[in-house]
Design a protein around this motif. Structure first.
Motif, PDB file in Angstrom:
ATOM      1  N   ALA A  26      21.188 -23.843  10.627  1.00  0.00           N
ATOM      2  CA  ALA A  26      21.531 -23.365  12.034  1.00  0.00           C
ATOM      3  C   ALA A  26      20.263 -23.375  12.781  1.00  0.00           C
ATOM      4  N   ARG A  27      19.566 -22.226  12.328  1.00  0.00           N
ATOM      5  CA  ARG A  27      18.199 -21.864  13.109  1.00  0.00           C
ATOM      6  C   ARG A  27      17.145 -23.094  13.232  1.00  0.00           C
ATOM      7  N   GLN A  28      17.332 -24.140  12.273  1.00  0.00           N
ATOM      8  CA  GLN A  28      16.645 -25.115  12.640  1.00  0.00           C
ATOM      9  C   GLN A  28      17.386 -26.465  13.040  1.00  0.00           C
ATOM     10  N   GLY A  29      18.249 -26.213  13.944  1.00  0.00           N
ATOM     11  CA  GLY A  29      18.938 -27.280  14.420  1.00  0.00           C
ATOM     12  C   GLY A  29      20.161 -28.211  13.738  1.00  0.00           C
ATOM     13  N   VAL A  30      20.463 -27.567  12.497  1.00  0.00           N
ATOM     14  CA  VAL A  30      21.409 -28.523  11.716  1.00  0.00           C
ATOM     15  C   VAL A  30      22.719 -27.488  11.365  1.00  0.00           C
ATOM     16  N   VAL A  31      23.941 -28.162  11.817  1.00  0.00           N
ATOM     17  CA  VAL A  31      25.162 -27.366  11.680  1.00  0.00           C
ATOM     18  C   VAL A  31      25.796 -28.078  10.640  1.00  0.00           C
ATOM     19  N   VAL A  32      26.054 -27.576   9.412  1.00  0.00           N
ATOM     20  CA  VAL A  32      26.838 -27.748   8.421  1.00  0.00           C
ATOM     21  C   VAL A  32      28.181 -26.677   8.116  1.00  0.00           C
ATOM     22  N   ARG A  33      29.084 -27.030   7.111  1.00  0.00           N
ATOM     23  CA  ARG A  33      30.061 -26.322   6.921  1.00  0.00           C
ATOM     24  C   ARG A  33      29.763 -25.328   5.780  1.00  0.00           C
ATOM     25  N   SER A  34      30.078 -23.911   5.949  1.00  0.00           N
ATOM     26  CA  SER A  34      29.921 -23.054   4.783  1.00  0.00           C
ATOM     27  C   SER A  34      31.572 -23.228   3.995  1.00  0.00           C
ATOM     28  N   CYS A  35      31.588 -23.218   2.973  1.00  0.00           N
ATOM     29  CA  CYS A  35      32.837 -23.176   1.973  1.00  0.00           C
ATOM     30  C   CYS A  35      33.177 -22.109   1.708  1.00  0.00           C
ATOM     31  N   ARG A  36      32.732 -20.965   2.095  1.00  0.00           N
ATOM     32  CA  ARG A  36      33.396 -19.644   1.686  1.00  0.00           C
ATOM     33  C   ARG A  36      34.895 -19.491   1.896  1.00  0.00           C
ATOM     34  N   SER A  37      35.195 -20.127   3.086  1.00  0.00           N
ATOM     35  CA  SER A  37      36.699 -20.004   3.450  1.00  0.00           C
ATOM     36  C   SER A  37      37.644 -20.749   2.497  1.00  0.00           C
ATOM     37  N   PHE A  38      37.229 -21.545   1.716  1.00  0.00           N
ATOM     38  CA  PHE A  38      38.108 -22.425   0.922  1.00  0.00           C
ATOM     39  C   PHE A  38      38.358 -21.889  -0.279  1.00  0.00           C
ATOM     40  N   ALA A  39      39.813 -21.409  -0.535  1.00  0.00           N
ATOM     41  CA  ALA A  39      40.269 -20.351  -1.461  1.00  0.00           C
ATOM     42  C   ALA A  39      40.102 -21.139  -2.629  1.00  0.00           C
ATOM     43  N   GLY A  40      39.350 -20.179  -3.807  1.00  0.00           N
ATOM     44  CA  GLY A  40      39.174 -20.810  -5.269  1.00  0.00           C
ATOM     45  C   GLY A  40      37.721 -21.335  -5.470  1.00  0.00           C
ATOM     46  N   LEU A  41      36.999 -21.465  -4.219  1.00  0.00           N
ATOM     47  CA  LEU A  41      35.721 -21.985  -4.428  1.00  0.00           C
ATOM     48  C   LEU A  41      34.623 -20.989  -4.405  1.00  0.00           C
ATOM     49  N   GLU A  42      33.682 -20.718  -5.349  1.00  0.00           N
ATOM     50  CA  GLU A  42      32.632 -20.018  -5.268  1.00  0.00           C
ATOM     51  C   GLU A  42      31.808 -19.998  -4.196  1.00  0.00           C
ATOM     52  N   ASP A  43      31.207 -18.713  -3.602  1.00  0.00           N
ATOM     53  CA  ASP A  43      30.408 -18.792  -2.386  1.00  0.00           C
ATOM     54  C   ASP A  43      29.176 -18.962  -2.553  1.00  0.00           C
TER      55      ASP A  43
ATOM     56  N   GLY B 133      18.089 -21.768  21.568  1.00  0.00           N
ATOM     57  CA  GLY B 133      17.359 -22.334  22.951  1.00  0.00           C
ATOM     58  C   GLY B 133      17.028 -23.915  22.385  1.00  0.00           C
ATOM     59  N   MET B 134      18.049 -24.653  21.877  1.00  0.00           N
ATOM     60  CA  MET B 134      17.508 -25.922  21.360  1.00  0.00           C
ATOM     61  C   MET B 134      18.357 -26.990  22.172  1.00  0.00           C
ATOM     62  N   SER B 135      17.785 -28.276  22.490  1.00  0.00           N
ATOM     63  CA  SER B 135      18.595 -29.125  23.155  1.00  0.00           C
ATOM     64  C   SER B 135      19.289 -30.242  22.466  1.00  0.00           C
ATOM     65  N   ARG B 136      18.752 -30.256  21.028  1.00  0.00           N
ATOM     66  CA  ARG B 136      19.495 -31.358  20.224  1.00  0.00           C
ATOM     67  C   ARG B 136      19.858 -30.765  19.058  1.00  0.00           C
ATOM     68  N   ILE B 137      21.111 -30.736  18.390  1.00  0.00           N
ATOM     69  CA  ILE B 137      21.755 -30.203  17.091  1.00  0.00           C
ATOM     70  C   ILE B 137      22.300 -31.367  16.243  1.00  0.00           C
ATOM     71  N   ALA B 138      21.926 -31.421  15.018  1.00  0.00           N
ATOM     72  CA  ALA B 138      22.477 -32.317  14.232  1.00  0.00           C
ATOM     73  C   ALA B 138      24.097 -31.562  13.757  1.00  0.00           C
ATOM     74  N   ARG B 139      24.967 -32.300  14.390  1.00  0.00           N
ATOM     75  CA  ARG B 139      26.399 -32.109  13.909  1.00  0.00           C
ATOM     76  C   ARG B 139      26.830 -32.602  12.683  1.00  0.00           C
ATOM     77  N   LEU B 140      26.942 -31.710  11.590  1.00  0.00           N
ATOM     78  CA  LEU B 140      27.113 -32.281  10.360  1.00  0.00           C
ATOM     79  C   LEU B 140      28.317 -31.314   9.519  1.00  0.00           C
ATOM     80  N   ALA B 141      29.250 -30.876  10.503  1.00  0.00           N
ATOM     81  CA  ALA B 141      30.005 -29.821   9.774  1.00  0.00           C
ATOM     82  C   ALA B 141      31.416 -30.210   9.881  1.00  0.00           C
ATOM     83  N   SER B 142      31.796 -31.298  10.860  1.00  0.00           N
ATOM     84  CA  SER B 142      33.506 -31.383  10.724  1.00  0.00           C
ATOM     85  C   SER B 142      33.739 -32.903  10.374  1.00  0.00           C
ATOM     86  N   ASN B 143      33.070 -33.663   9.513  1.00  0.00           N
ATOM     87  CA  ASN B 143      33.370 -34.999   8.843  1.00  0.00           C
ATOM     88  C   ASN B 143      33.888 -35.793   9.887  1.00  0.00           C
ATOM     89  N   GLU B 144      33.276 -35.917  11.088  1.00  0.00           N
ATOM     90  CA  GLU B 144      33.706 -36.674  12.084  1.00  0.00           C
ATOM     91  C   GLU B 144      32.744 -38.129  11.952  1.00  0.00           C
TER      92      GLU B 144
END
Length: 352
Positions: free
Chosen positions: A312-329, A29-40
């Motif tokens: 995310a619950r506090q309006g900031v989107v970042v990228r989880s690195c779990r899906s990068f093979a060889g990188l600890e979670d 239910g937020m109106s503005r999100i900090a989009r910091l996940a896609s290196n744009e």
């Protein structure tokens, strides 16, 4: 009919995307999100690029120029007497180069952890993928990479590396070029933020490709346009293997104009360097050194996904690195956004 799907795609997942800001806004239910996940680039495209794109829209009833001359001329005007190929994002360039060179069963070597599309594209061509882990500090052990990639048709190395952010020196890249028998694809998607110049190597080695993109510094992520510096012998074969009319006329026109607006690029590069420094100094978790427009942060004892969800619950989107093979979670990747987005991220993560 699903039995018709190739077994390689049944065994491996596809590309993992970051959570969408729109989905998070709706969920919480937020109106503005900090989009910091896609290196744009969070800023708008260059006015010159916008004007060129609008003019090109008037011609889209016709197929685009198959030689992409408007962009090729702009690239030569900007960089000099080099050879280039283009594609739908750097992903398209990667896929076409693999299609050009790799037969089923050939080896493709990848320095990991890194961008997952290298392996996905190689797998799609039937290649045998050989992964070569980086060191504990995410630097490249050149001798280990050369040994593993000795007979590989293509070796993929990202510098600055996604998601770790660190760059490989020109001396190390030259050592790799001299030691392998195949092609080195050096992914330079983030090179403008590093200050490192790999271009002189193009004059000395016939087995080097430098991949670039307009998605980052030039604010054209939505137009999906990439290019690469190549040795002289490669473009004719690349064109033979490539999909017809790949780069659309609007993207080509915008990209050509963007190259001419150096002030637009320089402003964003300065912005990135300022905020990389601030985030490194102000965030309470360890921030790894970065030469890109993002940083990777060690959030242990939290897991990657748990931290991403809490932010995310506090309006900031970042990228989880779990899906990068060889990188600890326990790593997250955080793009440099607008001032308010970066400030919100620092405030939120330090409050956890």
């Amino acid at each position: 009919m699903e039995q018709l799907v190739r077994s390689c795609y049944k065994k491996k997942s596809g590309y993992v995307f970051a959570k969408k800001a729109e989905d998070i806004a709706r969920e919480y239910g937020m109106s503005r999100i900090a989009r910091l996940a896609s290196n744009e680039n969070p800023g708008p495209l260059s006015p010159a690029a916008l004007e060129a794109a609008e003019a090109a829209l008037r011609t889209v009833n016709r197929y685009p120029d198959e030689r992409v001359n408007v962009l090729m001329n702009a690239l030569r005007s900007t960089y000099g007497d080099y050879h280039f190929v283009t594609g739908v994002g750097m992903d398209g360039v990667i896929e076409t180069i693999i299609r050009t060179l790799v037969d089923p069963g050939d080896q493709v070597a990848i320095s990991t952890p890194s961008f997952s599309f290298y392996a996905l594209a190689a797998m799609g061509q039937g290649a045998e993928v050989v992964t070569v882990p980086r060191e504990a500090d995410f630097s490249v052990d050149t001798k280990k990479l050369i040994k593993a990639a000795k007979i590989a048709k293509i070796t993929f190395l990202c510098s600055p590396n996604n998601p770790t952010g660190n760059a490989t020196s020109t001396q190390d890249v030259e050592e790799i070029l001299a030691g392998i028998e195949g092609l080195l694809f050096l992914d330079n998607a983030y090179v403008e933020f590093s200050g490192i110049d790999y271009l002189p190597l193009m004059k000395r080695y016939e087995n080097l490709v430098l991949g670039r993109t307009f998605s980052k510094v030039h604010s054209l992520a939505g137009l999906r346009i990439g290019y690469a510096f190549t040795p002289r012998w490669l473009p004719p074969w690349y064109q033979r293997a490539g999909t017809p009319f790949t780069v659309n006329s609007v993207s080509a026109a915008a990209a050509a104009a963007a190259l001419g607006d150096k002030e637009h690029a320089e402003r964003f590069i300065a912005h990135v360097r300022e905020w990389r420094k601030r985030i490194t100094e102000e965030v309470k978790y360890p921030v790894l050194p970065s030469d890109a427009n993002f940083v990777m942060i060690d959030v242990a004892p939290h897991t990657s996904d748990a931290m991403v969800e809490e932010l995310a619950r506090q309006g900031v989107v970042v990228r989880s690195c779990r899906s990068f093979a060889g990188l600890e979670d326990h790593y997250i990747r955080v793009s440099i956004g607008e001032d308010w987005e970066n400030e919100q991220f620092i405030q939120v993560i330090n409050s956890l």
